[in-house]
Design an enzyme around this catalytic site. Structure first.
Site, PDB file in Angstrom:
ATOM      1  N   GLY A   1      40.168  84.668  81.516  1.00 20.08           N
ATOM      2  CA  GLY A   1      40.475  86.134  81.182  1.00 20.08           C
ATOM      3  C   GLY A   1      39.553  86.283  79.852  1.00 20.08           C
ATOM      4  N   ASP A   2      39.229  85.392  79.126  1.00 20.42           N
ATOM      5  CA  ASP A   2      38.477  85.404  77.887  1.00 20.42           C
ATOM      6  C   ASP A   2      36.943  85.785  78.265  1.00 20.42           C
ATOM      7  OD1 ASP A   2      40.920  84.824  76.531  1.00 20.42           O
ATOM      8  OD2 ASP A   2      40.423  82.763  76.566  1.00 20.42           O
TER       9      ASP A   2
END
Length: 307
Positions: free
Chosen positions: A251-252
């Site tokens: 997600g980062d």
């Protein structure tokens, strides 16, 4: 300039074992120490994309020094606020034959009022054209409104911000118009206390984030791909084929790809494409994805307009 904030960074001590037996002596097959934290992951992907960023956050003690030494291996630009207490250590145990992953995460150091103010003072250097990305958990003794305090300073300085957190801390910042927010579908459902029965339900609730002030909403859906909701349209990225090795940092990586590309192009569709590629490439890697892997995955992602 892009700034990333990791308020509660960590040394991630990743252990590989064949099987994990609790209450007994276990021996590792391999182990590695990695610089951890969601904002750090964002900076590492930006570095792979050859985009400058400065990593901010709190580090302290012997583990803080070790953390900074680990970061030097990745050639990241940093400007950390030094604190008295130790940077945390997170232990991640991968039991390969059991296909299980166990995590034991430290709580992080206590942050004094003076240390917090010193950090906020650093943000006075950001300005028009800059983007500040806030991601991850908060250390001990830091109010849950800390991200909101940061967002207010950033907006007063004329910069944009991105927030990757959940719950009320996310909702509180929406009136300040974050450039993008990125819940996954489960976090989005929890945010509005609903159950999703269709993809349209996800879209409808993502639009609530825009109604409350967000400029773009990214929603990751694991094997079902990802959605981008803008003021005018909804887009979907497919989930490319590949073996998911480690979802930590995916997600980062998506945020890094989106924001880094948007800073260059102002094109949300191309930014979404690059973000989806970065997220999947990291999921298919032992660690944060490298540029060649991102480029390969990019070719297997297509963006379709849903509305």
């Amino acid at each position: 300039m892009i700034y990333t904030i990791t308020a509660n960074p960590s040394i991630d001590y990743v252990l590989q074992v064949d099987t994990l037996a609790t209450g007994k002596v276990n021996r590792t097959t391999t182990d590695v120490k990695l610089p951890g934290g969601k904002g750090i992951n964002v900076s590492r992907i930006l570095n792979e994309l050859q985009l400058d960023s400065t990593a901010l956050g709190f580090v302290g003690g012997a583990t803080g020094s070790m953390f900074e030494n680990l970061l030097k291996q990745h050639n990241l630009k940093t400007s950390f606020t030094k604190v008295t207490n130790d940077t945390r250590i997170n232990v991640k145990i991968n039991a390969t034959k059991q296909n299980e992953e166990t995590e034991i995460n430290g709580t992080g150091p206590e942050i004094s009022a003076e240390e917090k103010q010193s950090f906020l003072n650093q943000l006075k250097s950001v300005g028009n054209g800059d983007v500040v990305i806030m991601a991850g958990s908060l250390p001990q003794q830091v109010e849950t409104t800390f991200y909101l305090d940061i967002a207010k300073v950033i907006k007063d300085q004329g910069a944009d911000f991105v927030i990757d957190t959940t719950g009320q801390a996310l909702l509180d910042t929406l009136p300040l118009n974050p450039l993008v927010v990125k819940p996954n579908n489960h976090e989005l459902a929890d945010l509005f206390n609903v159950t999703f029965n269709s993809e349209q339900d996800i879209v409808d609730n993502a639009r609530k984030l825009l109604d409350q002030g967000a400029k773009h909403a990214l929603v990751s859906m694991a094997g079902d791909g990802a959605l981008l909701v803008t003021k005018d349209h909804v887009y979907k990225a497919n989930a490319p084929k590949g073996q998911v090795i480690n979802s930590v940092g995916a997600g980062d990586s998506m945020i890094a790809g989106f924001v880094g590309t948007f800073m260059k192009t102002k094109d949300p569709i191309e930014s979404f494409h690059e973000g989806a590629a970065c997220g999947s490439a990291t999921a298919f890697s032992q660690d944060i994805a490298v540029k060649n892997k991102i480029d390969d995955v990019y070719k297997n992602i297509s963006i379709s307009q849903l509305s």
